[in-house]
Scaffold this active site. Structure first.
Site, short mmCIF file in Angstrom:
data_model
loop_
_atom_site.label_atom_id
_atom_site.label_comp_id
_atom_site.label_asym_id
_atom_site.label_seq_id
_atom_site.Cartn_x
_atom_site.Cartn_y
_atom_site.Cartn_z
N GLU A 209 0.88 -1.17 0.00
CA GLU A 209 0.00 0.00 0.00
C GLU A 209 0.91 1.21 0.00
O GLU A 209 1.46 1.58 1.04
CB GLU A 209 -0.90 -0.01 1.25
N CYS A 243 -2.18 9.52 2.53
CA CYS A 243 -1.73 8.89 1.28
C CYS A 243 -2.64 9.25 0.11
O CYS A 243 -2.16 9.35 -1.02
CB CYS A 243 -1.66 7.38 1.47
P1 NAD Z 1 8.18 4.77 5.05
O1 NAD Z 1 8.18 3.94 3.84
O2 NAD Z 1 9.33 5.67 5.31
O3 NAD Z 1 8.06 3.85 6.36
C1 NAD Z 1 7.11 2.79 6.46
C2 NAD Z 1 7.64 1.72 7.40
O4 NAD Z 1 8.84 1.16 6.87
C3 NAD Z 1 7.96 2.21 8.81
O5 NAD Z 1 7.46 1.26 9.73
C4 NAD Z 1 9.48 2.26 8.83
O6 NAD Z 1 10.01 1.94 10.10
C5 NAD Z 1 9.88 1.20 7.83
N1 NAD Z 1 11.14 1.52 7.12
C6 NAD Z 1 11.60 2.76 6.80
N2 NAD Z 1 12.76 2.65 6.09
C7 NAD Z 1 13.01 1.33 5.96
C8 NAD Z 1 14.05 0.58 5.32
N3 NAD Z 1 15.02 1.16 4.67
N4 NAD Z 1 13.97 -0.75 5.38
C9 NAD Z 1 12.95 -1.38 6.01
N5 NAD Z 1 11.96 -0.71 6.62
C10 NAD Z 1 11.98 0.61 6.61
O7 NAD Z 1 6.81 5.58 5.01
P2 NAD Z 1 6.34 6.74 5.96
O8 NAD Z 1 7.18 7.94 5.73
O9 NAD Z 1 6.19 6.21 7.35
O10 NAD Z 1 4.85 7.00 5.41
C11 NAD Z 1 4.56 7.87 4.36
C12 NAD Z 1 4.37 7.14 3.04
O11 NAD Z 1 3.43 6.11 3.20
C13 NAD Z 1 3.83 8.04 1.97
O12 NAD Z 1 4.45 7.75 0.75
C14 NAD Z 1 2.35 7.64 1.90
O13 NAD Z 1 1.74 7.92 0.67
C15 NAD Z 1 2.43 6.20 2.17
N6 NAD Z 1 1.17 5.72 2.69
C16 NAD Z 1 0.41 4.90 1.93
C17 NAD Z 1 -0.82 4.48 2.41
C18 NAD Z 1 -1.71 3.57 1.61
O14 NAD Z 1 -2.65 3.05 2.18
N7 NAD Z 1 -1.47 3.34 0.34
C19 NAD Z 1 -1.27 4.88 3.65
C20 NAD Z 1 -0.46 5.74 4.38
C21 NAD Z 1 0.76 6.14 3.90
#
Ligand code: NAD
Length: 454
Positions: A209, A243
């Site tokens: 997602e 998102c």
């Molecule tokens: P992110 O991808 O930075 O982090 C998501 C998760 O991944 C966190 O739990 C984090 O600890 C982990 N993570 C971060 N870097 C990592 C790595 N290198 N390796 C493994 N795990 C890692 O996302 P964010 O900044 O927390 O959230 C914002 C993003 O999420 C935006 O792009 C938004 O559009 C998207 N989002 C999508 C939805 C959806 O339903 N499609 C919903 C909410 C947010």
């Protein structure tokens, strides 16, 4: 070691069959419901601490939606999990076919910070109703909510069925090395790539997602006042850190002046006296500083400022925006709305189609022809006609992206499906045995096969 141990414990629990029956699934969902209900106050407080969310918004978009989703699953899970009949082709006659939804097993749920309660619990509801076990990894950027999620789960369920692992990148990478049966990831496209790469090593299926830039298309037949209000709502909700927030506006030429009047009026209504107390803040100082940079060199027709002390960006509308500027290159995730004018609908549609397929698209029009063309020609995860964001809040609708904005979908029955495998069974008696397919093959058998498979 800790993570391996947890996975082994969950696997052992899953193998006992304790999660399988409808009573067990309902009991787990009911326990989760009660824990969320009992801790409503703590959840609101944590969301206030992490993001400055107003209690009403927290209920509307996090706790309330989660409780609503649990109720929906409780009402339907028995029917969803029961085996259903499948068609029987002539070739297999006499026989009966059945489709049996089976839980995928021990699953990993990784969540982001923007709806840090909702996005841990919503996939978990699907996992529980499908009869799975789950390890939930909340975001380190919303630490108070991450703690509350852990407390809710501890209260509701045995660790063998659902447990929280806290941490950031390092801990998530370790989790990703484990051979889970499914990974459900919500977050950025960049980390989505990391997750999919890690999952490939164990051939673990994934639901992704992700995010992206979700456009709004508005034409001259739209009700400008309502449109401006609904776009402003989508943009200031969680301070644009959603998102499916409307990212930018493709506005038919000649409407800008009127649109700005209505958008400004909507903001005045939402935030009397310009008081932004009820709008969330940027999640961290780093995010706040990054978003401030998006405003540099832009022409703000509305807003354009920020509050350093509160860590808030004022709701803004940018005009005369160069499509190659940074604000049009990345997902904005702040209450900033760039406006791009268009002369012909072809131009607007091409603008969307020339870019990666978005998670959402919103169209404001009263022209059915325009609606048919935009919905028919643009690919996107989901969206609304004459509104923004609300398609996400309907348990009857699938929620998910397409292409770079995501893979798979969930909510309601789609969540159940995301965590289930539809097992196909053909059931036959031992008599009669019709030897049509048996060797040796003959011309007659081939003719019969050709007729049956015509
Ligand atoms: P992110 O991808 O930075 O982090 C998501 C998760 O991944 C966190 O739990 C984090 O600890 C982990 N993570 C971060 N870097 C990592 C790595 N290198 N390796 C493994 N795990 C890692 O996302 P964010 O900044 O927390 O959230 C914002 C993003 O999420 C935006 O792009 C938004 O559009 C998207 N989002 C999508 C939805 C959806 O339903 N499609 C919903 C909410 C947010």
């Amino acid at each position: 070691m800790e993570m391996e141990k947890l996975l082994t414990q969950q696997r052992a629990w899953f193998r006992t069959g304790a999660t399988l029956g409808s009573t067990a699934r309902k009991k787990a969902l009911e326990a989760l419901y009660q824990a969320v209900k009992n801790m409503e106050g703590d959840i609101a407080l944590a969301l206030e601490r992490d993001l400055g969310k107003a209690p009403c918004e927290s209920y509307l978009c996090e706790t309330g939606l989660v409780l609503h989703e649990i109720r929906y699953h409780l009402a339907h899970v028995k029917r969803w999990m029961s085996a259903g009949p499948g068609p029987v082709p002539w070739l297999h006659f006499p026989a009966r076919s059945e489709i049996r939804p089976r839980p995928l097993g021990v699953t990993l749920i990784i969540s982001p910070w923007n709806y840090p309660f909702h996005l841990c619990l919503m996939p978990l509801i699907g996992a529980l109703s499908a009869g799975c076990c789950a390890v939930v990894k909340p975001s380190e950027y919303a630490p108070a909510t991450a703690q509350v999620v852990e407390r809710v789960l501890k209260r509701a369920l045995p660790r063998e069925q659902a447990a929280v692992v806290q941490g950031g990148r390092e801990e998530t990478e370790k989790l990703l090395e484990q051979p889970f049966d499914h990974i459900f990831f919500t977050g950025s496209q960049a980390v989505g790539r990391v997750v999919m790469g890690a999952a490939a090593k164990n051939l673990t299926p994934v639901t992704l997602e992700l995010g992206g830039k979700s456009p709004v298309i508005l034409d001259r037949t739209a009700d400008l006042k309502t449109a401006a209000r609904r776009i402003a709502f989508g943009k200031v909700l969680n301070a644009g850190q959603t998102c499916v927030a409307p990212d930018y506006l493709l506005l038919e030429q000649g409407l800008q002046e009127q649109f700005l009047i209505h958008y400004r009026a909507a903001l005045d209504d939402f935030f009397p006296g310009g008081n932004l107390d009820q709008m969330a803040r940027m999640v961290s100082r780093r995010h706040f500083e990054e978003k401030k940079k998006l405003l540099a060199g832009q022409n703000a027709a509305i807003g354009g400022g920020w509050d350093d002390g509160a860590g808030k960006i004022s709701p803004a509308v940018l005009v005369d925006v160069d499509p190659s500027s940074p604000v049009m290159q990345e997902e904005i995730f702040a209450p900033i709305l760039p406006v791009i004018p268009w002369r012909t609908l072809d131009e607007a549609i091409a603008f969307v189609r020339d870019r990666p397929r978005p998670l959402a698209l919103y169209l404001f029009t009263r022209d059915k022809g325009v609606e048919r063309r935009v919905l028919g020609e643009c690919d996107f995860g989901g969206g609304c006609v004459n509104d923004t964001v609300i398609h996400l809040a309907s348990p009857g609708l699938p929620f998910g992206g397409v292409g770079p904005s995501g893979m798979g979908q969930y909510h309601g029955k789609y969540s159940f499906d995301a965590f289930s495998h539809p097992q196909a069974i053909v059931r036959r008696g031992s008599r009669p045995h019709i030897p049509v397919r048996d060797l040796p093959y003959t011309g007659g058998k081939e003719r019969l096969a050709r007729w049956m498979l015509r």
